[in-house]
Design a protein around this motif. Structure first.
Motif, mmCIF file in Angstrom:
data_model
loop_
_atom_site.group_PDB
_atom_site.id
_atom_site.type_symbol
_atom_site.label_atom_id
_atom_site.label_comp_id
_atom_site.label_asym_id
_atom_site.label_seq_id
_atom_site.Cartn_x
_atom_site.Cartn_y
_atom_site.Cartn_z
ATOM 1 N N SER A 5 0.821 -1.211 0.000
ATOM 2 C CA SER A 5 0.000 0.000 0.000
ATOM 3 C C SER A 5 0.855 1.262 0.000
ATOM 4 O O SER A 5 0.464 2.283 -0.555
ATOM 5 C CB SER A 5 -0.936 0.005 1.213
ATOM 6 O OG SER A 5 -0.229 0.231 2.414
ATOM 7 N N ALA A 54 1.376 10.830 -0.465
ATOM 8 C CA ALA A 54 1.000 9.938 0.632
ATOM 9 C C ALA A 54 2.233 9.443 1.377
ATOM 10 O O ALA A 54 2.229 9.353 2.615
ATOM 11 C CB ALA A 54 0.199 8.754 0.091
ATOM 12 N N LEU A 93 -7.651 11.461 -3.878
ATOM 13 C CA LEU A 93 -8.398 11.171 -5.105
ATOM 14 C C LEU A 93 -9.233 12.376 -5.522
ATOM 15 O O LEU A 93 -9.345 12.697 -6.709
ATOM 16 C CB LEU A 93 -9.304 9.953 -4.902
ATOM 17 C CG LEU A 93 -8.633 8.578 -4.848
ATOM 18 C CD1 LEU A 93 -9.660 7.500 -4.542
ATOM 19 C CD2 LEU A 93 -7.907 8.261 -6.152
ATOM 20 N N THR A 114 -10.653 0.681 -0.218
ATOM 21 C CA THR A 114 -11.022 1.526 0.914
ATOM 22 C C THR A 114 -12.446 1.228 1.362
ATOM 23 O O THR A 114 -12.724 1.108 2.558
ATOM 24 C CB THR A 114 -10.897 3.012 0.523
ATOM 25 O OG1 THR A 114 -9.534 3.291 0.192
ATOM 26 C CG2 THR A 114 -11.313 3.923 1.672
ATOM 27 N N THR A 168 -7.247 9.703 3.837
ATOM 28 C CA THR A 168 -6.246 10.323 2.975
ATOM 29 C C THR A 168 -6.430 9.906 1.529
ATOM 30 O O THR A 168 -6.288 10.721 0.604
ATOM 31 C CB THR A 168 -4.834 9.950 3.450
ATOM 32 O OG1 THR A 168 -4.722 10.193 4.853
ATOM 33 C CG2 THR A 168 -3.785 10.766 2.722
ATOM 34 N N THR A 169 -6.758 8.644 1.308
ATOM 35 C CA THR A 169 -6.992 8.161 -0.056
ATOM 36 C C THR A 169 -8.120 8.929 -0.726
ATOM 37 O O THR A 169 -7.991 9.399 -1.867
ATOM 38 C CB THR A 169 -7.325 6.659 -0.048
ATOM 39 O OG1 THR A 169 -6.183 5.923 0.406
ATOM 40 C CG2 THR A 169 -7.709 6.175 -1.441
ATOM 41 N N PHE A 179 0.231 11.151 -6.320
ATOM 42 C CA PHE A 179 -0.556 10.568 -5.231
ATOM 43 C C PHE A 179 0.343 9.761 -4.306
ATOM 44 O O PHE A 179 0.345 9.954 -3.081
ATOM 45 C CB PHE A 179 -1.654 9.676 -5.842
ATOM 46 C CG PHE A 179 -2.599 9.063 -4.846
ATOM 47 C CD1 PHE A 179 -2.165 8.109 -3.938
ATOM 48 C CD2 PHE A 179 -3.933 9.432 -4.826
ATOM 49 C CE1 PHE A 179 -3.034 7.537 -3.031
ATOM 50 C CE2 PHE A 179 -4.813 8.864 -3.916
ATOM 51 C CZ PHE A 179 -4.356 7.914 -3.018
ATOM 52 N N GLU A 236 -7.253 4.518 -9.495
ATOM 53 C CA GLU A 236 -8.264 5.207 -8.690
ATOM 54 C C GLU A 236 -9.398 4.260 -8.304
ATOM 55 O O GLU A 236 -9.883 4.289 -7.168
ATOM 56 C CB GLU A 236 -8.806 6.408 -9.466
ATOM 57 C CG GLU A 236 -7.760 7.495 -9.691
ATOM 58 C CD GLU A 236 -8.323 8.696 -10.430
ATOM 59 O OE1 GLU A 236 -9.542 8.703 -10.725
ATOM 60 O OE2 GLU A 236 -7.557 9.634 -10.707
ATOM 61 N N GLY A 241 -5.619 5.774 6.309
ATOM 62 C CA GLY A 241 -5.557 5.466 4.891
ATOM 63 C C GLY A 241 -6.824 5.808 4.125
ATOM 64 O O GLY A 241 -6.760 6.477 3.085
ATOM 65 N N ALA A 296 -8.108 1.815 -5.590
ATOM 66 C CA ALA A 296 -7.924 2.491 -4.310
ATOM 67 C C ALA A 296 -9.264 2.704 -3.615
ATOM 68 O O ALA A 296 -9.407 2.456 -2.408
ATOM 69 C CB ALA A 296 -7.214 3.833 -4.511
ATOM 70 N N PRO A 318 -2.555 2.035 -2.854
ATOM 71 C CA PRO A 318 -3.171 2.627 -1.670
ATOM 72 C C PRO A 318 -4.552 2.043 -1.424
ATOM 73 O O PRO A 318 -5.269 1.696 -2.358
ATOM 74 C CB PRO A 318 -3.259 4.119 -2.027
ATOM 75 C CG PRO A 318 -3.211 4.163 -3.518
ATOM 76 C CD PRO A 318 -2.353 3.016 -3.929
ATOM 77 N N GLY A 319 -4.893 1.916 -0.162
ATOM 78 C CA GLY A 319 -6.159 1.283 0.201
ATOM 79 C C GLY A 319 -5.953 -0.125 0.700
ATOM 80 O O GLY A 319 -6.706 -0.619 1.541
#
Length: 249
Positions: free
Chosen positions: A22, A171, A158, A235, A153-154, A167, A228, A150, A231, A27-28
């Motif tokens: 991640s 992060a 986005l 999430t 912030t994600t 991104f 995107e 996470g 992520a 991310p996520g």
């Protein structure tokens, strides 16, 4: 330290591995580690041990992505995140596990709904000026009580429409800063970081590093749109699971 079976250590190793991925690529995915650590360990102990694993992965993420970070976004978030961290430390020091998990689940679920609603808008609404302070406070608070910034912030990054590389760089630097800011709070106020949690976390460091090494080439194979979507999906799933699990006695 808690006594764990081999399968529990294997899950924790996978959680640490997901942290690494991640940080440098997807991310996520880090929410997987939040779920695993929360399920297998006492809440306060898990928060301290997971923070140390995160810091280990942060070092690799910053080394890989630091040149791509958006300094303006970092400066907008960090001051408010420090306030959120302080509030989270005070909250954590007064709450037991039975109350902490439902609160965390509800916060993440609300964030998840916001992200899903935003993703469904044909005309993406302009991000208001108060979004960064609110995101910073929420990220600071959730990262202090469960290392779960996470999702916040994600969704914020986005919304900022940052390119994939920016991104990841933003992060990486942001989490590197706030995770180190959390250390004195975790040692002296909420008492999450102890010699026992440090000894425990050291065993998981190699898996976090391995995940970080896998994440970078993985991110290079993913398009901006798929990045995107992935992520947001991770999430959403992680947040919903945290809410459902928090409601189970």
């Amino acid at each position: 330290m808690p006594t764990l079976a081999l399968w529990q250590w294997a899950l924790l190793a996978f959680g640490a591995f997901s942290v690494g991925i991640s940080k440098t690529g997807v991310p996520g995915l880090g929410i997987v580690s939040v779920v695993i650590f929360t399920l297998l360990l006492p809440t306060k102990f898990s928060v301290g041990a997971a923070l140390l694993v995160l810091i280990c992965a942060d070092l690799l993420a910053v080394a890989v992505h630091r040149k791509n970070g958006d300094v303006r976004q970092i400066l907008r978030l960090v001051p408010w995140s420090v306030v959120g961290i302080a509030l989270g430390a005070l909250f954590l020091n007064r709450m037991d596990d039975r109350l902490l998990k439902p609160v965390l689940g509800a916060v993440l679920f609300a964030i998840c709904l916001t992200g899903i609603w935003r993703s469904q808008q044909k005309d993406v609404p302009k991000v208001p000026a108060w979004a960064a302070p609110l995101a910073g406070l929420a990220a600071g608070f959730t990262t202090m009580i469960a290392n779960a910034a996470g999702p916040v912030t994600t969704l914020y990054l986005l919304a900022m429409r940052l390119p994939k590389e920016a991104f990841l760089g933003t992060a990486a630097v942001y989490f590197f800063l706030i995770n180190w800011i959390k250390v004195p709070f975790s040692i002296f106020l909420s008492h999450n970081i102890t010699w026992e949690s440090l000894r425990f976390a050291v065993w998981l460091f190699p898996y976090a590093i391995l995940g970080g090494l896998v994440g970078k080439p993985l991110s290079e194979r993913i398009s901006q749109q798929r990045f995107e979507q992935l992520a947001l999906a991770l999430t959403a799933l992680g947040s919903l699971w945290m809410l459902v699990r928090s409601l189970i006695p």
